[in-house]
Structure formats: C-alpha cells, structure tokens
Design a protein around this motif. Structure first.
Motif, PDB file in Angstrom:
ATOM      1  N   ARG A  52     -12.308  11.595  -8.038  1.00  0.00           N
ATOM      2  CA  ARG A  52     -11.974  11.434  -6.629  1.00  0.00           C
ATOM      3  C   ARG A  52     -12.372  12.706  -5.900  1.00  0.00           C
ATOM      4  NH1 ARG A  52      -9.301   7.124  -5.860  1.00  0.00           N
ATOM      5  NH2 ARG A  52      -8.133   6.148  -7.535  1.00  0.00           N
ATOM      6  N   PHE A  81     -23.638  11.324  -6.676  1.00  0.00           N
ATOM      7  CA  PHE A  81     -23.990  10.176  -5.846  1.00  0.00           C
ATOM      8  C   PHE A  81     -23.392  10.472  -4.494  1.00  0.00           C
ATOM      9  CE2 PHE A  81     -22.986   6.180  -3.724  1.00  0.00           C
ATOM     10  CZ  PHE A  81     -24.251   5.632  -3.677  1.00  0.00           C
ATOM     11  N   ALA A 132     -19.592   8.529   1.051  1.00  0.00           N
ATOM     12  CA  ALA A 132     -18.766   9.068   2.114  1.00  0.00           C
ATOM     13  C   ALA A 132     -17.677   9.865   1.420  1.00  0.00           C
ATOM     14  CB  ALA A 132     -18.178   7.943   2.942  1.00  0.00           C
ATOM     15  N   ARG A 174     -14.703  11.938   0.615  1.00  0.00           N
ATOM     16  CA  ARG A 174     -13.422  12.318   1.201  1.00  0.00           C
ATOM     17  C   ARG A 174     -12.574  12.818   0.076  1.00  0.00           C
ATOM     18  NH1 ARG A 174     -13.749  12.908   6.305  1.00  0.00           N
ATOM     19  NH2 ARG A 174     -15.742  13.462   5.466  1.00  0.00           N
ATOM     20  N   ARG A 175     -11.636  13.658   0.389  1.00  0.00           N
ATOM     21  CA  ARG A 175     -10.613  13.985  -0.586  1.00  0.00           C
ATOM     22  C   ARG A 175      -9.936  12.715  -1.031  1.00  0.00           C
ATOM     23  NH1 ARG A 175      -6.793  19.051   0.704  1.00  0.00           N
ATOM     24  NH2 ARG A 175      -8.298  20.599   0.041  1.00  0.00           N
ATOM     25  N   GLY A 176      -9.907  12.461  -2.301  1.00  0.00           N
ATOM     26  CA  GLY A 176      -9.169  11.302  -2.791  1.00  0.00           C
ATOM     27  C   GLY A 176     -10.024  10.064  -2.954  1.00  0.00           C
ATOM     28  N   ALA A 177     -11.120   9.961  -2.218  1.00  0.00           N
ATOM     29  CA  ALA A 177     -11.951   8.765  -2.320  1.00  0.00           C
ATOM     30  C   ALA A 177     -12.767   8.814  -3.614  1.00  0.00           C
ATOM     31  CB  ALA A 177     -12.882   8.676  -1.124  1.00  0.00           C
ATOM     32  N   ASP A 228      -9.803  10.450 -13.177  1.00  0.00           N
ATOM     33  CA  ASP A 228      -8.597   9.853 -12.617  1.00  0.00           C
ATOM     34  C   ASP A 228      -8.565   8.385 -13.018  1.00  0.00           C
ATOM     35  OD1 ASP A 228      -6.692   8.596 -11.001  1.00  0.00           O
ATOM     36  OD2 ASP A 228      -6.995  10.034  -9.387  1.00  0.00           O
ATOM     37  N   THR A 229      -7.662   8.019 -13.893  1.00  0.00           N
ATOM     38  CA  THR A 229      -7.681   6.645 -14.418  1.00  0.00           C
ATOM     39  C   THR A 229      -7.304   5.621 -13.345  1.00  0.00           C
ATOM     40  OG1 THR A 229      -5.453   7.033 -15.234  1.00  0.00           O
ATOM     41  CG2 THR A 229      -7.239   7.206 -16.832  1.00  0.00           C
ATOM     42  N   VAL A 244     -10.309  -0.125  -9.483  1.00  0.00           N
ATOM     43  CA  VAL A 244     -11.318  -0.567  -8.519  1.00  0.00           C
ATOM     44  C   VAL A 244     -12.748  -0.499  -9.040  1.00  0.00           C
ATOM     45  CG1 VAL A 244     -10.162  -0.332  -6.298  1.00  0.00           C
ATOM     46  CG2 VAL A 244     -10.981   1.722  -7.436  1.00  0.00           C
TER      47      VAL A 244
END
Lengths: 371, 83, 182, 299
Positions: C10, C39, C42, C44-47, C76-77, C82
């Motif tokens: 993330r 890659f 966009a 973002r922190r956390g995305a 991050d499991t 997703v």
C-alpha cells in the motif's frame, strides 16, 4: 442576399447565424475583427449569446470547454500564437468529445513577429483530434462555419472543428458572399443536443484518472470518429448543396479528368492555383488541381494521381512540406514545394513556374532552393 | 450513444473496500461518548455515521485515527488490527 | 537465471523502495542484471501499489511488466481481498506474506512463507506519518528465501540509501531474516 | 451553530482514493454540505483529481469537470455563462483547486474570472505545496519549509493569495480551515447565497507533505489558528470580520507559542532559532496588516 465583406466579418456573421449560446474569445492580429464584430452583435442584441471576454486564448478554449460540458453550443476564434497557447486545451476539447467550433486565421509564428499568412499555426495542431477545414474564399468561410456545427455535433462524430483561412489574404479582403436567410440556417442546423453533459440530476464526473486500457479505447474511439467524419463531411456537404446550391466534398477537384499532373494544395493558394491551371491548360498542358478542403481527416483517397505537385505553405523542420510528407507516394511521382511562408506573396505565375520545375524533376523551397 | 470519453459514474467503494487499508482500528467506548459528533464531522472517509451513538463503518474506515485524536472524552481508542 | 518478483503493498509501506533495495543488494551480491520499477498508478497513502524487481546473471532487456513472477511479496495481506496476488505465479513460485500467522494457516496451492513485518517495524520504530513502514523487514525475509542475494549486501544497500535511519532498518532486516517462517 | 446541526447529507461516497487522514476530503465534505446538490465542481490537476477514484467510477456525487492545471477558473466562467443562457442559474460552478493550481499556474485564469465578475465560487484548498506530485514547493509554501524542491528549507516567504484576490474587489472573500467546521460551513453557506465571484481559501494540513502523524490533521489545523499562523476572517463587500479563534486572538487572547505548531511538523525540523524568529515576524506583520484593515473600517 449577397453581402460584400471581409473574411473576418463573414466568419463572425456565420457564427452569429449558428446561434452559439456562449462565445469566448481573445483578440489577436489578424483575427481581431472577428471578436470585435461578435461583441457588437451581442451588445446590440442582434445575437443572444453570452460573450466572455477572457484574459487569454488558453482561457478562451477552456471557457468553451466548460460551456460545452454543460450543454451549450460554443464559438471562438484565434490565430497564430493564440492558437499555440490553446494547444493543451485543443487536445482537451477533442478528448472530451465537445463539438466546439473555432475559426483560426492563419498567421506565421514568431520570433520575429510576423503577422502574415502561413499555415504552420494550425497544421501544428494536426494531432489534437480537431477536424480542420481550409477555406479559399469568403464564401467558403461562411459555408464551412455553418457546416462545421452540423458535422461536429453529429452524434457519429462529436469532435471539435476548426475553420482555417489565410490572414489578410482572406481575413481582411472584402468579397461577395451569398448569405442564406436565418430560417434556412435554423432549418439546416439541428438544435444543439449534447450526448453527455454535467447535470445535477445525473451527477457524472468527467475526466478523472483513466487507466491505460480504457485510455486506449478512448483514443481508438476518436480515430473511428475521424474516419466516420469523412463520410459525414460529404453527406453534410451534399445536403448543403441541395439546400443552398453549393455542394462540398472533402476535396475540390478541378480539371483533373485527363490530367498528367495534378497540383495539390489548400487555402488561398488553391484559388490562385486555378488560374495557373487554366493558363497552363490554354497552353496545352494537361494539368489539374486538387484543393484539399479538409486536412484532418486527411483525404488520401482523392490523392491517387500518378504525378502530383504539392504546394505547402507550412513545413515541419527536419522533414519538409507537411502535406507533401503525409502523401502516400507508392508508385507515384510527387514533387513538393514549400512556398509563401510568413506571407511571401505567391501568385499564379509562381505556381506555373513550380509546374515547370516539377516537369524538369526539380522541387524544394520555392524562391530559395528552386529559383 | 455516449461516445468514449472519460465519463465516470458515482459509485460507493470506487476504490474498493478501503477498510482493508487499515493498520489501526478505532474502537468506540459508548460509555464515554458524549455524542458531540466531532468524530463524525472530521472523518475524511465518511466512515462514521450518526445513530444514537457514532456508528463506525469498518468496511471503509482507513484507520487514520483522527476520530480518536479529536474525541474530547477519549471514547475512541486505536487498536492494532492483526492480519 | 532470471528471477522475477512482484511486491504488493500500500502507498506508504515502501513497496517501491523494497524493490529498489533488493535490486541494489542483488547487484552487490554479484548479479549483473538487476531491475526495479514501480507500476505508476494513482499513488496514495494506503492505496494498493505494485512494484517489480528482476534479478539475473545477465543484462536484462525486458522493459514490460512482470506477468509470471517467481515470487510475490505481500506487504499487506488486506490487499488479498481485492487483488489476486497469485495471478500468474509460477507453479513452483513462492508467496511471502507479512503476517503474524504461520504458513500452514494459509491455503494457497503454492509455497508460503510468513514474517510479522508490521510488529518488527513497530518494534524498531520504523514509521512515517503513523504508518508502520514494513518494506525493509520484508526484503530481509525475502533475501532469506532468494538464492543469490546476501544479507550483508542488503544491509550495505540500506546504509547507502538511508543515512541516519539505516541502523534501525538494519536491525529490522536482520530480525526478519531470522524470523521468517518457511 | 454546533456540529450536530450540520446537515447529514453527503456528496462524497465512501471508498474514495484520498490518503488516510486527508484534510482535503474533510474540507470538501463540509463544503458540499453547505453548497448542496445544485453544484458543479471544477477541479484542476490536484490531489482532488485523484481522490475521485479511477474511471469509470467516481466517488463524487455532484457533477464534476476535471480540467487542465491552469484552467479551472476559465472553465467555471464558461460553465457560468452557459448556465445563464440555458436558464439554470440556480446551479453554481465551484472551483476546487489546490494552492499550486491557484497561487501559481492558475493565477492568471483566476484573476481574469474574478475581474470579469464570473458568477462562481473559487475555493483554494491550501496545503502549502504540490502534494499530489509528491511534495514540491509552491508559492504558498511557507519560509523555511522542507519540500522535495527545497531540501534545505524554502528561502522565500509565501505570498498571500487572498490579499491578491482583495485587489479584485469581489463581494466575498474568506479564509477557513478544517478544525473549525461550523465556521467553514457558515462561510460556504454565505458564499452560496451571494452572487458574483466569491473566494474562499481553506488551510489543509497534509500529513505526508508536512510530515506529521495522520491522526493529527485536525489538531494541526487548529494549532495553525491558535498560534496565529493562519488567520480566519471574512470580507463582505470590503468589510473584514475576524471569526472563531482568530476573533478571540484579535480581541486580546494570547497566541499559543508558534513553536508548538512548528515542532509537530517534520518539514520544519531543521529550522534554526533565527528562522523561527523570521517566521514569527512575518506572522506579526500579517496580523498588523489585518488589524489595520479592521481599524480603518471602524473609523
């Protein structure tokens, strides 16, 4: 009714008769009298439009994009450096599929300052996704502006349209123009209906981040629309002919039937070239002319003659004349001339000379490399 | 027909269930809550709604901890979420 | 031999830095061809973000994204809800997960390794803006799994890159190297 | 008005792409509560272009036009004119632009739109840097702040866009910040009910950019006001009024030490005592300017 007026005033008149909701424009020589005349129309109440007196051409195009995005018909006009300043937003308008109509009065690019005719300003916008028309007379300016709305707004197309014509040579020259009645124009143009718009009852977002694959599809859809535009331009040109007596196609072919050589050019030079063709024909030369009416989409299918002489009033440094460079040359003899940049006056005698050079197998920069 | 252009449709969870971004999880202690709704108004992720007491939507809470930091009575604690 | 690795993480966890550290450590360990690239999405922190690394004995001419990795590293499991992190993974591929659980707790048809990198990061106070940065412990664990990249080379790469905060990252790397469960 | 009185309507959807602890989303959430559904957002290149999430989905539930970086005010002009012609003047175009898109590259279009009397609201959410591209300095970056284009701290003082906007003599100018949601809401509401160009600037402390813990976003915003570094006011037809904690500071309440605010931010970590002094002086000057303005109109 026949009106005698300058190309710029005729462009303003045509725009007025297309009844745009919003006009946003910024003055620049030699386009200025278009903007002045439109401001006059709006202030006198002759034209019910919002006229935005923007602080730059970039904002002129952006304001048209904003207006078109909420469902308004729009118009703007520019020239040269103004068009170059708009460049970013030209892409934006086309990718957003907003059928904005714009007049560009062709003028050279500085430095040094040069206000005379040269097609490099608009030809440099060839990859922006705008349909481009080039006019050779004030009548064509009028007729092209009217047709531009019908073509750009066609649901198969939805692309912006640029009508180009030479600075001063047309913009400031008075010529007779047959002007239809307003009802006839109203009848010819459909009421503007956008296919997408910003609407509080259907709150879409336009233009957020697009991942690579859908982006590719969006680009492909533009290309399909451009290809489709070839058909639509001829359909609309034919309908225009039926209504108003002047039919239009992607190109105008002049005395090409039995021609050994065919001149290919556009804008004011194409009108001048007709005289050269007639004079050369009188002397027994089998020569014709193809006048490109559209530069985008590019009408390759009409440029099929064995021997062609291309006259460019623009060039791509390091490559050559721009129309010349875009021709399909397989098995053909094609001669390219670069002529008339920065307003160098070119008359029919010059064009006759280019023909003579071509016959001897010579081409290049007219007046410098060939003289 | 809408031609291809960058049109996007409003969608809940457009970036997925953003609760999975979380490392620390807010836990509300109702007994301490005075229902001032500061946690609600300051939540950047719309993950706190107003019921009788604040309701935390863990599907979308990104775990920033603003709610805990802004709570005047320390009714919200951030706890490490084991994955 | 070409080894291809995808890092799933993330924004803020340092997946891109992880790929770069690995490439740099691999070069120091004697591999001629190394490559690391993100890659670009966009970010973002956390995305969710993705980064790629390639290691080879020879110069690498590949410029495309990795489609069939040998190893996937999941920082991050939570991402696995997703994203299918096993997509394209080679049959004998390995999944390295940041988790306090044991490999047997996961039911992938692949070899699984786990390391509790979040705890290691928190313990060593590796955080940016409140987010534990798990990239260095994850690379530490990865080096243990990979043949041909040395732990000492990784530490050197960390020293070159991090300056003042290198020390705690070195500790984290070492700890993860020792604690990874295969 | 208390927080509980703010409308519960939301025009942003859950599951958007904003960073955890993002102040911009908080600001936009509150702003949209006041603006209501008859709003068209215009957004230049900025964090907000990303927060919307990826095509073909969007997390914004009001019509939104993304536009080029320097162009948002001009797009709003076009929209405002079109809405007038189409008889939809109950809808308002609202530019939602960052400080990069407002202070720097978008300044010309903004000035043009204000001067033309465009019927719109322009919101500059000021996070004092180009956050979206990864923390580069902008014209709004304060003196001394670290960014990735000012590694040793910015050498110049920030400019003040609201003061530039004042020179356009528009009906409404206000500053706000997220720690005062009622104040922000009221100002947005007031702006919504007026006509002509309206300008609101919202200080948005950015956790990754300013280098602080994401749970402290609101605290950082509040401290900016309480230390006097950010001043809350509104100017209605040229008349200035201070609001919230800034009003209390004007009336004599003591400012919190600036160091409290600076020391919480990684971007100021390297500051020397003389740098802090310099920032303090510039804040004093700013207060003096607004106090004088306040006094002049009272005479």
């Amino acid at each position: 009714m026949i009106v005698v007026d300058t190309g710029n005033h005729i462009a303003a008149l045509a725009a007025k008769m297309a009844k745009p909701h919003v006009i946003a424009a910024y003055p620049i020589t030699p386009q200025t009298t278009v903007v002045e005349r439109l401001a006059q129309y709006v202030e006198s109440g002759e034209l019910n439009s919002e006229f935005i007196r923007v602080e730059s051409e970039h904002s002129a195009m952006t304001a048209c994009i904003g207006a078109a995005a909420v469902g308004a018909r729009t118009f703007t006009a520019t020239s040269s450096h103004g068009l170059l300043l708009m460049h970013e937003m030209l892409h934006w308008a086309a990718l957003a599929r907003l059928p904005i109509v714009m007049v560009n009065v062709n003028r050279a690019i500085g430095p040094g300052w040069n206000i005379w005719s040269d097609l490099n300003d608009s030809m440099a916008q060839r990859d922006t996704g705008w349909i481009q028309f080039y006019a050779s007379s004030n009548q064509e300016i009028f007729d092209n502006v009217i047709q531009a709305y019908k073509i750009g707004e066609d649901e198969r197309i939805r692309l912006p349209v640029m009508i180009c014509y030479d600075g001063f040579i047309l913009s400031h020259t008075s010529m007779p123009v047959e002007v239809p009645k307003q009802e006839e124009i109203d009848d010819f143009l459909n009421e503007y209906k956008s296919t997408w718009q910003l609407d509080i009852n259907n709150p879409i977002t336009h233009g957020n981040i697009v991942p690579p694959e859908p982006y590719l599809e969006i680009r492909y859809s533009m290309e399909k629309a451009m290809k489709e535009a070839k058909k639509v331009i001829e359909e609309v040109g034919e309908e225009f002919g039926r209504k108003f007596g002047r039919e239009y196609r992607l190109v105008e072919e002049y005395r090409c039937d039995d021609a050994d050589y065919v001149i290919v050019t556009m804008s004011a030079l194409a009108a001048e070239a007709k005289i050269a063709v007639d004079r050369l024909r009188d002397k027994g030369n089998r020569i014709g002319l193809i006048k490109l009416r559209t530069y985008r989409p590019f009408p390759h299918e009409y440029l099929k003659y064995d021997k062609m002489i291309v006259i460019d009033r623009a060039f791509s440094p390091g490559l050559g004349g721009i129309i010349y460079s875009e021709m399909e040359m397989d098995g053909k003899e094609v001669y390219g001339f670069i002529a008339g940049l920065g307003g160098v006056d070119i008359n029919y005698k010059d064009i006759e000379k280019m023909y003579e050079y071509a016959k001897k197998g010579k081409d290049g920069w007219y007046g410098i490399e060939v003289k | 027909m809408i031609e291809k252009t960058a049109i996007s449709i409003p969608t809940e969870g457009a970036m997925g269930k953003t609760g999975t971004w979380r490392v620390f999880k807010p836990i509300l202690n109702k007994e301490k809550c005075v229902r001032c709704w500061r946690c609600w108004v300051f939540c950047p992720d719309l993950a706190i709604s107003r019921g009788d007491y604040p309701v935390i939507d863990y599907e979308y809470c990104k775990g920033c901890g603003i709610c805990a930091n802004e709570c005047p009575t320390n009714a919200i604690k951030m706890e490490r979420e084991e994955k | 031999m070409l080894k291809e690795i995808i890092f799933y993480g993330r924004g803020g966890q340092g997946a891109v830095t992880a790929a770069n550290l690995l490439a740099s450590a691999a070069l120091k360990s004697g591999n001629r061809g190394v490559q690391a690239f993100p890659f670009f999405g966009a970010e973002r922190r956390g995305a969710p973000v993705k980064a790629f690394a390639r290691i080879s004995n020879e110069e690498i001419f590949l410029r495309s994204q990795i489609k069939e990795p040998d190893i996937v590293v999941v920082l991050d499991t939570g991402i696995m809800d997703v994203i299918d992190v096993t997509a394209g993974l080679k049959k004998d591929g390995i999944i390295l997960l940041n988790s306090y659980k044991k490999p047997v707790d996961f039911s992938f048809p692949y070899k699984v390794a786990t390391v509790d990198a979040t705890s290691i990061a928190l313990k060593n106070d590796i955080r940016v803006g409140g987010i534990p940065v798990v990239n260095t412990p994850m690379v530490g664990a990865l080096v243990r799994i990979l043949n041909g990249v040395k732990l000492e080379a990784l530490k050197e790469a960390i020293r070159e890159r991090f300056g003042k905060i290198a020390e705690k990252n070195e500790r984290a790397v070492e700890e993860a190297y020792n604690k990874v469960i295969l | 008005m208390a927080i509980k009185d703010l409308p519960t309507e939301e025009y942003i959807l859950k599951g958007h792409a904003g960073c955890p602890g993002c102040p911009v989303t908080i600001a936009l959430r509150i702003a949209l509560k006041a603006l209501g559904r008859k709003t068209i957002l215009v957004i230049p290149a900025s964090c907000s272009a990303v927060i919307q999430s990826l095509h073909p989905k969007t997390s914004f539930n009001v019509p939104t036009l993304n536009i080029a970086f320097e162009a948002s005010a001009a797009a709003a002009s076009g929209i405002a004119s079109a809405l007038k012609m189409l008889g939809k003047e109950d809808i308002i175009p609202v530019v939602w632009a960052g400080d990069g898109g407002s202070y720097d590259i978008g300044l010309q279009a903004l000035s043009g739109a204000l001067e033309r009397g465009t019927n719109f609201i322009y919101v500059c959410y000021n996070n004092q840097m180009y956050s979206n591209t990864g923390i580069q300095r902008s014209g709004a970056t304060p003196y001394g702040a670290w960014t990735t284009t000012t590694w040793s701290g910015k050498k110049e003082m920030e400019k003040n866009l609201a003061e530039i906007v004042m020179a356009h003599h528009i009906p409404y100018i206000a500053t706000a910040t997220i720690a005062y949601p009622e104040d922000l809401y009221k100002k947005m509401k007031k702006a919504r009910e007026m006509k002509g160009p309206r300008y609101i600037e919202i200080l948005c402390p950015c956790p990754p950019g300013w280098r602080f813990d994401m749970s402290k976003t609101v605290e950082m915003s509040r401290l900016a006001v309480q230390t006097g570094a950010w001043i809350l006011y509104e100017i209605i037809n040229g008349k200035i009024e201070f609001t919230a904690d800034s009003k209390r500071l004007l009336e004599g309440k003591e400012r919190k030490p600036l160091e409290e605010w600076l020391k919480m931010q990684g971007r100021f970590r390297h500051l020397k005592e003389e740098d802090i002094q310099k920032i303090k002086e510039s804040i004093d000057k700013k207060w003096e300017f607004f106090k004088q303005m306040n006094l002049r109109q009272k005479l």
